[in-house]
Structure formats: structure tokens, C-alpha cells
Design an enzyme around this catalytic site. Structure first.
Site, PDB file in Angstrom:
ATOM      1  N   ASP A  95       0.795  -1.239   0.000  1.00 16.60           N
ATOM      2  CA  ASP A  95       0.000   0.000   0.000  1.00 16.60           C
ATOM      3  C   ASP A  95       0.824   1.284   0.000  1.00 16.60           C
ATOM      4  O   ASP A  95       0.385   2.315   0.485  1.00 16.60           O
ATOM      5  CB  ASP A  95      -0.919  -0.010   1.229  1.00 16.60           C
ATOM      6  CG  ASP A  95      -0.144  -0.142   2.535  1.00 16.60           C
ATOM      7  OD1 ASP A  95       1.082   0.101   2.531  1.00 16.60           O
ATOM      8  OD2 ASP A  95      -0.758  -0.492   3.555  1.00 16.60           O
ATOM      9  N   GLU A 117       0.063  -9.096  -1.235  1.00 19.60           N
ATOM     10  CA  GLU A 117      -0.571  -8.536  -0.027  1.00 19.60           C
ATOM     11  C   GLU A 117      -1.771  -7.664  -0.439  1.00 19.60           C
ATOM     12  O   GLU A 117      -1.890  -6.492  -0.088  1.00 19.60           O
ATOM     13  CB  GLU A 117       0.403  -7.744   0.847  1.00 19.60           C
ATOM     14  CG  GLU A 117      -0.109  -7.538   2.268  1.00 19.60           C
ATOM     15  CD  GLU A 117       0.822  -6.704   3.133  1.00 19.60           C
ATOM     16  OE1 GLU A 117       0.845  -5.483   3.011  1.00 19.60           O
ATOM     17  OE2 GLU A 117       1.541  -7.302   3.974  1.00 19.60           O
ATOM     18  N   GLU A 131      -2.280   5.269   2.618  1.00 20.11           N
ATOM     19  CA  GLU A 131      -2.252   3.804   2.483  1.00 20.11           C
ATOM     20  C   GLU A 131      -3.565   3.188   1.994  1.00 20.11           C
ATOM     21  O   GLU A 131      -3.561   2.347   1.101  1.00 20.11           O
ATOM     22  CB  GLU A 131      -1.828   3.135   3.810  1.00 20.11           C
ATOM     23  CG  GLU A 131      -0.363   3.305   4.169  1.00 20.11           C
ATOM     24  CD  GLU A 131      -0.047   4.611   4.891  1.00 20.11           C
ATOM     25  OE1 GLU A 131      -0.980   5.443   5.097  1.00 20.11           O
ATOM     26  OE2 GLU A 131       1.130   4.812   5.247  1.00 20.11           O
ATOM     27  N   HIS A 211       6.149   4.193  14.435  1.00 16.33           N
ATOM     28  CA  HIS A 211       6.502   5.169  13.399  1.00 16.33           C
ATOM     29  C   HIS A 211       5.296   5.809  12.747  1.00 16.33           C
ATOM     30  O   HIS A 211       5.413   6.802  12.041  1.00 16.33           O
ATOM     31  CB  HIS A 211       7.341   4.490  12.308  1.00 16.33           C
ATOM     32  CG  HIS A 211       6.558   3.501  11.490  1.00 16.33           C
ATOM     33  ND1 HIS A 211       5.923   3.847  10.329  1.00 16.33           N
ATOM     34  CD2 HIS A 211       6.283   2.191  11.677  1.00 16.33           C
ATOM     35  CE1 HIS A 211       5.309   2.787   9.833  1.00 16.33           C
ATOM     36  NE2 HIS A 211       5.502   1.770  10.638  1.00 16.33           N
ATOM     37  N   ARG A 213       2.321   7.715  11.113  1.00 16.68           N
ATOM     38  CA  ARG A 213       2.065   9.155  11.110  1.00 16.68           C
ATOM     39  C   ARG A 213       0.807   9.523  11.878  1.00 16.68           C
ATOM     40  O   ARG A 213       0.707  10.590  12.456  1.00 16.68           O
ATOM     41  CB  ARG A 213       2.006   9.672   9.676  1.00 16.68           C
ATOM     42  CG  ARG A 213       3.413   9.934   9.152  1.00 16.68           C
ATOM     43  CD  ARG A 213       3.377  10.699   7.877  1.00 16.68           C
ATOM     44  NE  ARG A 213       2.932   9.828   6.797  1.00 16.68           N
ATOM     45  CZ  ARG A 213       2.479  10.274   5.631  1.00 16.68           C
ATOM     46  NH1 ARG A 213       2.400  11.569   5.406  1.00 16.68           N
ATOM     47  NH2 ARG A 213       2.123   9.442   4.687  1.00 16.68           N
ATOM     48  N   HIS A 244      12.516   5.242  15.447  1.00 21.47           N
ATOM     49  CA  HIS A 244      12.420   5.668  14.051  1.00 21.47           C
ATOM     50  C   HIS A 244      13.067   7.041  13.877  1.00 21.47           C
ATOM     51  O   HIS A 244      13.020   7.870  14.787  1.00 21.47           O
ATOM     52  CB  HIS A 244      10.936   5.723  13.665  1.00 21.47           C
ATOM     53  CG  HIS A 244      10.698   5.715  12.195  1.00 21.47           C
ATOM     54  ND1 HIS A 244      10.673   6.854  11.430  1.00 21.47           N
ATOM     55  CD2 HIS A 244      10.482   4.688  11.334  1.00 21.47           C
ATOM     56  CE1 HIS A 244      10.446   6.531  10.172  1.00 21.47           C
ATOM     57  NE2 HIS A 244      10.327   5.224  10.081  1.00 21.47           N
TER      58      HIS A 244
HETATM   59  N1  UDP Z   1      11.960  -3.726  11.149  1.00 21.14           N
HETATM   60  C1  UDP Z   1      13.340  -3.628  11.084  1.00 21.14           C
HETATM   61  N2  UDP Z   1      13.992  -2.804  11.986  1.00 21.14           N
HETATM   62  C2  UDP Z   1      13.336  -2.063  12.919  1.00 21.14           C
HETATM   63  C3  UDP Z   1      11.916  -2.141  12.958  1.00 21.14           C
HETATM   64  C4  UDP Z   1      11.254  -2.985  12.054  1.00 21.14           C
HETATM   65  O1  UDP Z   1      13.971  -4.270  10.252  1.00 21.14           O
HETATM   66  O2  UDP Z   1      13.987  -1.341  13.704  1.00 21.14           O
HETATM   67  C5  UDP Z   1      11.279  -4.608  10.153  1.00 21.14           C
HETATM   68  C6  UDP Z   1      10.271  -5.578  10.715  1.00 21.14           C
HETATM   69  O3  UDP Z   1      10.831  -6.841  10.930  1.00 21.14           O
HETATM   70  C7  UDP Z   1       9.173  -5.642   9.653  1.00 21.14           C
HETATM   71  C8  UDP Z   1       9.319  -4.342   8.900  1.00 21.14           C
HETATM   72  O4  UDP Z   1      10.565  -3.777   9.273  1.00 21.14           O
HETATM   73  O5  UDP Z   1       9.382  -6.696   8.728  1.00 21.14           O
HETATM   74  C9  UDP Z   1       8.175  -3.439   9.280  1.00 21.14           C
HETATM   75  O6  UDP Z   1       8.415  -2.202   8.822  1.00 21.14           O
HETATM   76  P1  UDP Z   1       7.711  -0.898   9.381  1.00 21.14           P
HETATM   77  O7  UDP Z   1       7.305  -1.101  10.788  1.00 21.14           O
HETATM   78  O8  UDP Z   1       8.635   0.222   9.042  1.00 21.14           O
HETATM   79  O9  UDP Z   1       6.455  -0.732   8.406  1.00 21.14           O
HETATM   80  P2  UDP Z   1       4.987  -1.329   8.377  1.00 21.14           P
HETATM   81  O10 UDP Z   1       5.060  -2.814   8.497  1.00 21.14           O
HETATM   82  O11 UDP Z   1       4.210  -0.688   9.477  1.00 21.14           O
HETATM   83  O12 UDP Z   1       4.489  -0.917   7.033  1.00 21.14           O
END
Ligand code: UDP
Length: 371
Positions: A95, A117, A131, A211, A213, A244
Site C-alpha cells: 500500500d 498482499e 495507504e 513510526h 504518522r 524511528h
Molecule cells: N523492522 C526492522 N527494523 C526495525 C523495525 C522494524 O527491520 O527497527 C522490520 C520488521 O521486521 C518488519 C518491517 O521492518 O518486517 C516493518 O516495517 P515498518 O514497521 O517500518 O512498516 P509497516 O510494516 O508498518 O508498514
């Protein structure tokens, strides 16, 4: 047949890596990877770990870039790539703005669009957060939809997508996790070595990430106040929080938690160290989508700091609890789970609704059978 797999951010790279590998093993296809690099550094760490070398790199990240400029740059940046490679299939994930822009560019090129996904929905268009709109637009541009769960399949059916074009696959994030978790234990990774040295593993570890927003502002202030209270009230606890880099996250976190003894604020971790730490902790508190899918596969209960979720399966399965950004609720649920062995054990044994680690194999098989 020719495949072009396009992604731009860290989570997309993690979730597309297993598909890239599966296609590269398959001689029926010529498969190339294009990154928009909507996130640069965090994307590159994932590419390194999974040993993926992009064939095309649009390198689009610019300081202060907004959604207007980014969307335009993705679409125009992809034109020469699509005209050069002429893919039969374009694969996009999830997304992000990269997802939406690439699906439109791919459509203009005449390729079939495959959405990995697919079908997640909050049914809440929270402008300006893109998103929900990104995944809905992509869902209607796409020809083939790889839905992680029955719920996402149903969402697509309700929007009129025909069932022949949807496959329930599980989430590729679990494919990536299973491949990585066994690898990271023996990895000579400087971040993991550092964590082993710095952290006190005789303590009960809570891993925190945040993280989103929609939580910027009061949300993060509440979250930090909750973490401070947990640090003060739970015995023998150590809270590890890779913070973050967004200043809107950094400021409240360092202001409120910077001086707490048993709260370790560290830089964001690259994926291998993050997986390693997730496997070592007792509880995860997060607002991340990917983390709430991953942690239950490692038997870790998850508290999700959001009011709505496009991942209701986890809430229904009981592997995650939605706590929003209410300080009291975050504190009370954490204290209850950390103190209630029975509840903790039951939660950590629950089946993860996001898959069995074979999602990318199912996608490749589906595409192969089209030919
Ligand atoms: N992740 C990482 N380092 C971190 C935090 C998360 O590698 O410090 C990984 C986590 O394993 C997951 C992905 O990043 O697979 C999730 O990314 P994020 O939380 O940025 O985005 P979202 O999933 O909310 O889109």
C-alpha cells in the site's frame, strides 16, 4: 515470460524478497527487480541481507519530498524501465506510493499487474495518509490479487473482483521471517554482536517500535508516558526501543524516555538484528503492520498501538491486542500480560493467521499455471 518486481520501502523489500528468490530459481521466467528507493538506506540494508541486486534503481528519495512529487516521479521514472524490459507481469506489494504509482505505470505499459498482499482494508480514508487509497487503487488496477488471508479475499470479492483472479497465499513476510530467523543466530552481524554486549538478558525484554504518522503528536506523547510507567512498575524489565528517525518520533521519545535507566533507546535496527531481537524478547509493543504479522510466528504476544487496523485477523485470532494510544490501556494490558503467566502462555501458543511460510511458492505456481 518476463517478470518485473517493483518495490521502494523497507517493508516491501522484506516481503518481496522471498518472491524474488522463488522466481529467480525458476527458469520459466526472466525476472528483473526495479527499486524506486522511496526509502534509501533502510531499503539497501534489506537488499544486502537478502543478496538482491536490483536491475533498475530509480533512486527517487529526495529531502522534503511530498506525495505529489513522489507519485509523479515514480510514474515517469518507470516509463523507460517498462519500455526497455517490456515485462509480461509487473509485481507490486501492499500500500505504498510506490505500489500505487507502479501499478498505474505497469498498466500503461500493457503488463498484467500482480498485487502481493492484496485486499487489506481499514475502510477509513484518513486523508492525507495515503495507504488505504494506495491499496484500493492498486486493487482495482491489478489483474491478479494475492490475498494473505480469507478476510482480504472477502474484501476484494465485495469490491467486485472475480474469484478466479484472487489467490489466498498467506503473507510473504512469514516466508522471509522463517528464512531469516535460522540464519541470524549464526550471523557475524555487528549490530547483533553489539546488542549481545549491551543488553541484559537476565531481564524481561519488551521490544517497542513506532513510526505511524497517525500517532505523531499526542499519540506518541501518550505512548512514551505509558512506556515510562511500565519501566517504573514492572519488576526486572528492560524496554528496548529502536527509535524511528522521523523527528516527530524522535523528539517526544528522547524528551520523555531519554533518562530512564531500564529503557534503552537505540537507532533503528537493520532487519537481521531486528529479527534476532524479536526472537529474544518476551513481549512486543508496536504500531507497525509487519511486526504484528511476524511476532506471533515467534510466539511473542503483541500489543498494537492503533485504534483501527487493516489486519483484523490477528485481533480475531487473539495473537495481537489493540490498545490504541491510550496511556492507561497500554500500561494495564502490559502489566497484566507480564504478570499473568497463564494468559501469556495461551497467547504465545496461538496459531498465526498470516501464513505458513509458503506464500511466495503459491504465487509462482499460480503465475506458472496461467501460461
Ligand atoms: N523492522 C526492522 N527494523 C526495525 C523495525 C522494524 O527491520 O527497527 C522490520 C520488521 O521486521 C518488519 C518491517 O521492518 O518486517 C516493518 O516495517 P515498518 O514497521 O517500518 O512498516 P509497516 O510494516 O508498518 O508498514
Amino acid at each position: 515470460k518476463k517478470n518485473l518486481i517493483i518495490f521502494g520501502t523497507r517493508p516491501e523489500a522484506i516481503k518481496m524478497a522471498p518472491l524474488v528468490k522463488e522466481f529467480l530459481k525458476n527458469p520459466t521466467f526472466e525476472t528483473k527487480v526495479c527499486v524506486t528507493a522511496q526509502h534509501r538506506e533502510m531499503l539497501d540494508q534489506v537488499l544486502d541481507f537478502f543478496e538482491i541486486v536490483p536491475d533498475y534503481d530509480l533512486n527517487l528519495m529526495k529531502p522534503g519530498q511530498n506525495l505529489y512529487g513522489l507519485t509523479a516521479a515514480i510514474i515517469t521514472g518507470l516509463q523507460p524501465v517498462l519500455e526497455d524490459f517490456k515485462p509480461d507481469y509487473v509485481y507490486v506489494h501492499g500500500d505504498t506510493t510506490t505500489t500505487m504509482g507502479s501499478s498505474i505505470a505497469g498498466f500503461y505499459s500493457g503488463a498484467k499487474i500482480c498485487h502481493v498482499e492484496a485486499g487489506l482494508r481499514t475502510f477509513n480514508k484518513q486523508s492525507p495518509f495515503p495507504e488505504e487509497i494506495n491499496r484500493t487503487i492498486t486493487g482495482h488496477v491489478a489483474d491478479y490479487h494475492f490475498a494473505p488471508t480469507q478476510t482480504s479475499f472477502d474484501n476484494l470479492r465485495n469490491e467486485g473482483i472475480s474469484k478466479e483472479n484472487i489467490l489466498i497465499t498467506g503473507n510473504t513476510v512469514i516466508d522471509a521471517l522463517f528464512e531469516s530467523v535460522s540464519k541470524v543466530d549464526n550471523l557475524e552481524d555487528p549490530e547483533i554482536i553489539h546488542l549481545k554486549r549491551e543488553l541484559d538478558f537476565t531481564k524481561r525484554i519488551i521490544l517497542v517500535t513506532g513510526h505511524r504518522r497517525e500517532n505523531h503528536g499526542q499519540g506518541f506523547i501518550n505512548i512514551c508516558n505509558a512506556l515510562k510507567e511500565i519501566g517504573e512498575r514492572v519488576d526486572n524489565v528492560q524496554i528496548i526501543y529502536p527509535v524511528h528517525l522521523n523527528p516527530k518520533v524522535q523528539k517526544p521519545v528522547y524528551d520523555i524516555l531519554g533518562k530512564q535507566d531500564n529503557i534503552k533507546l537505540i537507532a533503528p535496527l537493520a532487519y537481521p538484528a531486528f529479527v534476532w531481537l524479536m526472537n529474544k524478547c518476551e513481549l512486543v509493543i508496536t504500531d507497525s503492520g509487519g511486526v504484528q504479522e511476524e511476532a506471533p510466528s515467534l510466539g511473542k504476544p503483541v500489543l498494537v498501538m492503533r485504534d483501527t487496523t487493516e489486519r483484523p485477523e490477528a485481533v480475531d485470532a487473539g495473537t495481537v491486542i489493540l490498545v490504541g494510544t491510550d496511556t492507561k490501556k497500554i500500561v494495564s494490558e502490559t502489566i497484566d500480560l507480564m504478570g499473568n503467566t497463564e494468559r501469556y502462555k495461551n497467547m504465545s501458543r496461538l496459531h498465526n493467521p498470516y501464513g505458513d511460510g509458503k506464500a511466495s511458492k503459491r504465487i509462482v505456481e499460480f503465475i506458472q499455471n496461467l501460461n
